[in-house]
Design a protein around this motif. Structure first.
Motif, short mmCIF file in Angstrom:
data_model
loop_
_atom_site.label_atom_id
_atom_site.label_comp_id
_atom_site.label_asym_id
_atom_site.label_seq_id
_atom_site.Cartn_x
_atom_site.Cartn_y
_atom_site.Cartn_z
N LEU A 38 0.83 -1.20 0.00
CA LEU A 38 0.00 0.00 0.00
C LEU A 38 0.87 1.25 0.00
O LEU A 38 1.93 1.29 0.63
CB LEU A 38 -0.94 -0.01 1.21
N ASP A 39 0.42 2.25 -0.68
CA ASP A 39 1.17 3.49 -0.85
C ASP A 39 1.04 4.35 0.42
O ASP A 39 0.01 4.98 0.65
CB ASP A 39 0.63 4.26 -2.07
N LEU A 79 -1.61 7.26 1.55
CA LEU A 79 -2.39 7.10 2.77
C LEU A 79 -2.23 8.31 3.69
O LEU A 79 -3.19 8.76 4.31
CB LEU A 79 -1.96 5.83 3.52
N LYS A 89 -10.58 2.87 1.21
CA LYS A 89 -10.68 3.15 -0.23
C LYS A 89 -9.56 2.46 -1.01
O LYS A 89 -9.78 1.91 -2.09
CB LYS A 89 -10.64 4.65 -0.47
N MET A 90 -8.36 2.47 -0.44
CA MET A 90 -7.22 1.86 -1.14
C MET A 90 -7.37 0.35 -1.24
O MET A 90 -7.06 -0.25 -2.28
CB MET A 90 -5.92 2.24 -0.42
N SER A 121 -10.05 -0.60 -3.78
CA SER A 121 -9.61 -0.45 -5.17
C SER A 121 -8.81 -1.66 -5.65
O SER A 121 -8.63 -1.85 -6.87
CB SER A 121 -8.75 0.82 -5.31
N ARG A 122 -8.32 -2.47 -4.74
CA ARG A 122 -7.52 -3.64 -5.10
C ARG A 122 -8.35 -4.92 -5.11
O ARG A 122 -7.82 -6.00 -5.40
CB ARG A 122 -6.34 -3.79 -4.13
#
Length: 446
Positions: A66-67, A71, A87-88, A91-92
């Motif tokens: 994860l970025d 974040l 949300k992250m 999205s995956r």
């Protein structure tokens, strides 16, 4: 200089440990949030609330993938890290699973449960250190159960005790605080699951069962009702940590006093370059004790934050919850550093019995005044005996003679009884017995 010793490159190693910093690192929190979401998906799948494929799909996502920069930016906008995190992760996920992720829950559920997972790991570290400290202090007390030293009240010499008795006192305080941890964990290590206002409304009559399944997945406890704005358990945790620092500071305070040049009965374990002075080459400052006392002083305001956060508005907190994020990790960080120092101190404290004996002789036998008065009271009565001994104190302090010499001169027929009163081993016998009892008690609780 960073905002907290937890993440300070300059002072981090001084006040905290690497292991504790790792528990409260950003990556750790993200991993814990993932762990929470996976457990929730598994529990919900068992009750038919989400597809069975959801939990494996979430579990396939790695925290390190994860970025963190994204974040962080998202957290700054949303006010909580769980919103950009959700949300992250969504999205995956496959499109067909995305609507079911985070179903029926709220950001505080995820974060509070993640914080509990962090606290569980942190408490395990704390318990290991505290257990080792109590064991070392029991060993120290055993070695010095009969080592006579000055007992002091109001910083003045009182009556002789043994050094083992002092060490046993430190050890009992440590092990009794450790014993409180089991009940604290029962209160604190619980899941948070309630949904937007805590009612579990999205789950209908399956809410209670879901909380139980969720808790079982994470090996945590469950509560009777959502604790979004009932923050007593977090305040209890902070209080336990602060009292722990107080227990360690008692040890540190005594070590500093006993290690003063004029006393020199103990010294901290020494290694080259530790506790030195930039101006005085001879200095060996008690750095471990200093750091423990610094942590104790620094902790109090953070506990005040947690107590203040209990005034939490309606069904969701406003600001108070966010304030906990500053306080609790810092308290754990301060405790980790203090425990590290206390662990080394208790295992390696240098004890100098010859200095203890020399200090026992400083007052010309006045430390035995209570025992001498007790002997004389058998013939003079308590009041006259006390007054007689008190009357001779000025002559002893003036260096005219020792208290024993003056008393034997005044009451020659009681010389033998007075000799027993001034017998160091006899006087400290009770201290040795208390030490044995305390050490056995420590061993029982370890």
């Amino acid at each position: 200089m960073s905002f907290s010793p937890l993440d300070s490159r300059l002072m981090g190693d001084l006040f905290t440990t690497e292991a504790m910093r790792a528990i409260y690192a950003d990556g750790s929190l993200v991993s814990c949030m993932l762990e929470v979401e996976i457990a929730l998906a598994r529990a919900q799948a068992r009750l038919g609330l989400v597809p069975d494929q959801l939990a494996p799909a979430v579990a396939a996502i790695r925290a390190e993938e994860l970025d963190m920069t994204a974040l962080a930016r998202g957290t700054a906008k949303a006010g909580v890290p769980a919103i950009p995190f959700v949300k992250m992760v969504q999205s995956r996920l496959p499109v067909e699973l995305e609507p079911f992720f985070h179903f029926g829950t709220t950001t505080q559920d995820i974060l509070d449960t993640a914080f509990v997972l962090q606290a569980r790991r942190a408490l395990a570290l704390v318990a290991d250190d505290l257990r080792a400290i109590a064991g070392s202090l029991a060993d120290l007390a055993t070695r010095h159960r009969s080592t006579p030293c000055v007992g002091r009240t109001a910083s003045q010499q009182a009556v002789p005790v043994t050094f083992g008795y002092k060490a046993a006192g430190w050890g009992v305080a440590a092990v009794e605080h450790l014993a409180l941890l089991k009940e604290l964990e029962r209160r604190v290590l619980v899941v948070s699951l309630g949904g937007p206002v805590g009612t579990l409304g999205a789950f209908g009559d399956q809410g209670e069962e879901l909380v139980s399944e969720f808790a079982r997945e994470l090996e945590l406890g469950a509560t009777a009702i959502a604790w979004h704005t009932q923050r007593g358990r977090i305040a209890e945790l902070g209080s336990w940590l602060c009292i722990l620092l107080g227990v360690l500071s008692k040890l540190a305070t005594d070590v500093i006093a006993l290690g003063a040049t004029e006393v020199a009965e103990v010294a901290e374990p020494h290694e080259a370059g530790r506790g030195g002075s930039s101006a005085m080459p001879h200095k060996r400052n008690p750095i471990s004790s200093i750091l423990i006392m610094a942590a104790h002083s620094a902790a109090t305001p953070h506990l005040a934050v947690l107590i203040g956060s209990m005034a939490s508005l309606h069904e969701r907190p406003v600001g108070a919850w966010h304030a906990e994020w500053h306080a609790l990790p810092t308290l754990f960080g301060l405790c980790s550093g203090a425990l590290r120092e206390a662990r080394g101190l208790s295992a390696g404290l240098q004890v100098f019995p010859h200095r203890m004996l020399r200090n026992l002789e400083l007052t010309g036998g006045l430390l035995f005044s209570d025992a001498a008065a007790a002997v004389l009271s058998e013939t003079l009565g308590r009041s006259r005996a006390h007054a007689s001994v008190e009357e001779l104190t000025a002559d002893v302090l003036a260096g005219k003679a020792s208290l024993r010499e003056l008393l034997v001169h005044r009451y020659p027929t009681q010389a033998d009884q007075l000799a027993e009163a001034f017998d160091l081993g006899r006087t400290t016998y009770a201290s040795s017995l208390q030490t044995d009892q305390a050490v056995a008690y420590i061993r029982t609780l370890l």
